[in-house]
Design a protein around this motif. Structure first.
Motif, PDB file in Angstrom:
ATOM      1  N   UNK A 107       0.752  -1.139   0.105  1.00 17.08           N
ATOM      2  CA  UNK A 107       0.003  -0.201  -0.141  1.00 17.08           C
ATOM      3  C   UNK A 107       0.897   1.378   0.010  1.00 17.08           C
ATOM      4  N   UNK A 108       1.995   1.189   0.707  1.00 15.40           N
ATOM      5  CA  UNK A 108       2.837   2.568   0.715  1.00 15.40           C
ATOM      6  C   UNK A 108       3.475   2.549  -0.856  1.00 15.40           C
ATOM      7  N   UNK A 167       1.502   6.728  -7.254  1.00  8.69           N
ATOM      8  CA  UNK A 167       0.344   7.243  -7.480  1.00  8.69           C
ATOM      9  C   UNK A 167       0.318   9.101  -7.077  1.00  8.69           C
ATOM     10  N   UNK A 168       0.724   9.126  -6.101  1.00 12.36           N
ATOM     11  CA  UNK A 168       0.841  10.642  -5.360  1.00 12.36           C
ATOM     12  C   UNK A 168       2.367  11.154  -5.244  1.00 12.36           C
ATOM     13  N   UNK A 169       3.381  10.353  -5.582  1.00 10.30           N
ATOM     14  CA  UNK A 169       4.761  10.984  -5.443  1.00 10.30           C
ATOM     15  C   UNK A 169       5.169  11.054  -4.071  1.00 10.30           C
ATOM     16  N   UNK A 170       4.760  10.138  -3.177  1.00 15.70           N
ATOM     17  CA  UNK A 170       5.175  10.190  -1.555  1.00 15.70           C
ATOM     18  C   UNK A 170       6.640   9.574  -1.625  1.00 15.70           C
ATOM     19  N   UNK A 171       7.310   9.787  -0.531  1.00 15.63           N
ATOM     20  CA  UNK A 171       8.480   9.278  -0.382  1.00 15.63           C
ATOM     21  C   UNK A 171       8.389   7.979   0.843  1.00 15.63           C
ATOM     22  N   UNK A 201       3.993  13.854   0.789  1.00 15.16           N
ATOM     23  CA  UNK A 201       3.063  13.463  -0.316  1.00 15.16           C
ATOM     24  C   UNK A 201       2.988  14.670  -1.100  1.00 15.16           C
ATOM     25  N   UNK A 202       3.782  14.853  -2.252  1.00  9.70           N
ATOM     26  CA  UNK A 202       3.763  15.987  -3.160  1.00  9.70           C
ATOM     27  C   UNK A 202       2.487  16.198  -3.670  1.00  9.70           C
ATOM     28  N   UNK A 247       2.597  16.910   4.424  1.00  9.32           N
ATOM     29  CA  UNK A 247       3.826  16.188   5.212  1.00  9.32           C
ATOM     30  C   UNK A 247       3.327  15.516   6.420  1.00  9.32           C
ATOM     31  N   UNK A 248       3.741  14.058   6.573  1.00 11.15           N
ATOM     32  CA  UNK A 248       3.049  13.280   7.546  1.00 11.15           C
ATOM     33  C   UNK A 248       4.158  12.836   8.399  1.00 11.15           C
TER      34      UNK A 248
END
Length: 320
Positions: free
Chosen positions: A218-219, A225-229, A262-263, A268-269
């Motif tokens: 899931x990560x 899909x959302x450009x997260x790191x 998560x651009x 920012x999480x």
């Protein structure tokens, strides 16, 4: 060969919009959550197929055992001319029901994946050229508008997937199914049953680590899909049995304090060391509990079948 009809009830961009909404809502609340439906990109689906073949993961085998042994009884009790399957996927298990329903006219698979619906329909129509197949690209937890097909109709919701819904969500879902049923129609529901904690936890935390990879996928989906790191290596897979709620809870637990960007959401999480991100609840059931939840939705439990080890149940319910 009968024609294959496909109706889209979801906007083309519905999946992207739903992912954005779920990530924004789930990662800005406490405790953090992500819905389990986002496990299932192409790689996640492959991992889940691998999970169903693991020695620890009994639900798929147990449900198949019931379908193989009881499909004629299910068919006789329902008398269905139309079979509607919610969350149909590959429609593999459904073949046992199709084989047992000689008078079946129509099959209506419902899934969010157009490719899954087309693939299943292609295979089914080769095997059953006289069957009418009308696929619905739809979210079964939303309001469904079913095609005009002959009754009686049997709505099948298999795999124990109802356990992924929280109690309030289950109540809403069962009432929505009840609204689809006319006199003579029925619901066939698959539910995993309460059993020994060690058996339950092992089914969601296998020795080979396949479920861990599935959970962490899931990560990867959010990253892509959302450009997260997100770095999956920063999280441990955890599966716990909640005795009070009688459900398995899967989490991803941060190994250290970290921050995820998560651009795609301008978000920012922060995660504290040891903080959990809940990715799935899988409720387990007892017969009387199922009877009560069905009754609250206006459905009457009429038939109950389990596998030989009483691990899993299929129930047939009709409108009150």
């Amino acid at each position: 060969m009968s024609p294959f009809l496909l109706t889209r009830t979801l906007p083309v961009d519905a999946t992207d919009a739903a992912l954005r909404a779920d990530v924004l809502h789930g990662l800005t609340r406490h405790p953090k959550t992500l819905p389990p439906k986002w496990f299932y990109d192409a790689h996640g689906s492959e991992l889940f197929e691998e999970i169903t073949r693991l020695p620890e993961y009994y639900p798929t085998r147990a449900e198949r055992e019931i379908l193989v042994a009881r499909a004629p009884e299910i068919a006789a009790a329902s008398g269905a001319k139309t079979l509607i399957e919610l969350g149909s996927g590959s429609s593999e298990k459904t073949r046992h029901l199709l084989d047992a329903l000689p008078g079946l006219h129509s099959y209506v698979p419902v899934d969010v994946s157009e490719s899954a619906l087309r693939g299943a329909a292609d295979a089914l129509l080769v095997e059953r050229p006289d069957l009418s197949v009308h696929g619905l690209i739809a979210d079964f937890t939303g309001e469904l508008v079913l095609p005009d097909t002959p009754g009686p109709r049997l709505v099948a919701f298999l795999g124990g997937t109802i356990g992924n819904l929280l109690p309030d969500e289950r109540a809403v879902f069962l009432k929505s199914v009840r609204s689809l049923l006319s006199p003579g129609d029925a619901l066939l529901l698959g539910t995993d049953l309460v059993k020994d904690e060690k058996v339950l936890v092992a089914a969601y935390d296998d020795a080979a680590g396949v479920t861990a990879a599935f959970n962490k996928n899931v990560l990867t989906v959010v990253d892509r899909e959302l450009g997260a790191d997100f770095d999956p290596a920063d999280f441990d897979h955890v599966a716990l049995w909640d005795r009070r709620q009688e459900w398995i809870e899967m989490r991803l637990q941060a190994r250290r304090a970290l921050t995820v960007k998560i651009p795609g959401l301008d978000l920012v999480v922060p995660f504290e060391a040891g903080e959990g991100l809940r990715t799935e609840v899988s409720a387990k059931f007892r017969k009387e509990g199922i009877r009560g939840e069905l009754a609250a939705a206006g459905l009457r439990l009429s038939q109950w079948w389990t596998d030989s080890a009483d691990r899993f149940a299929l129930s047939l319910a009709t409108a009150v």
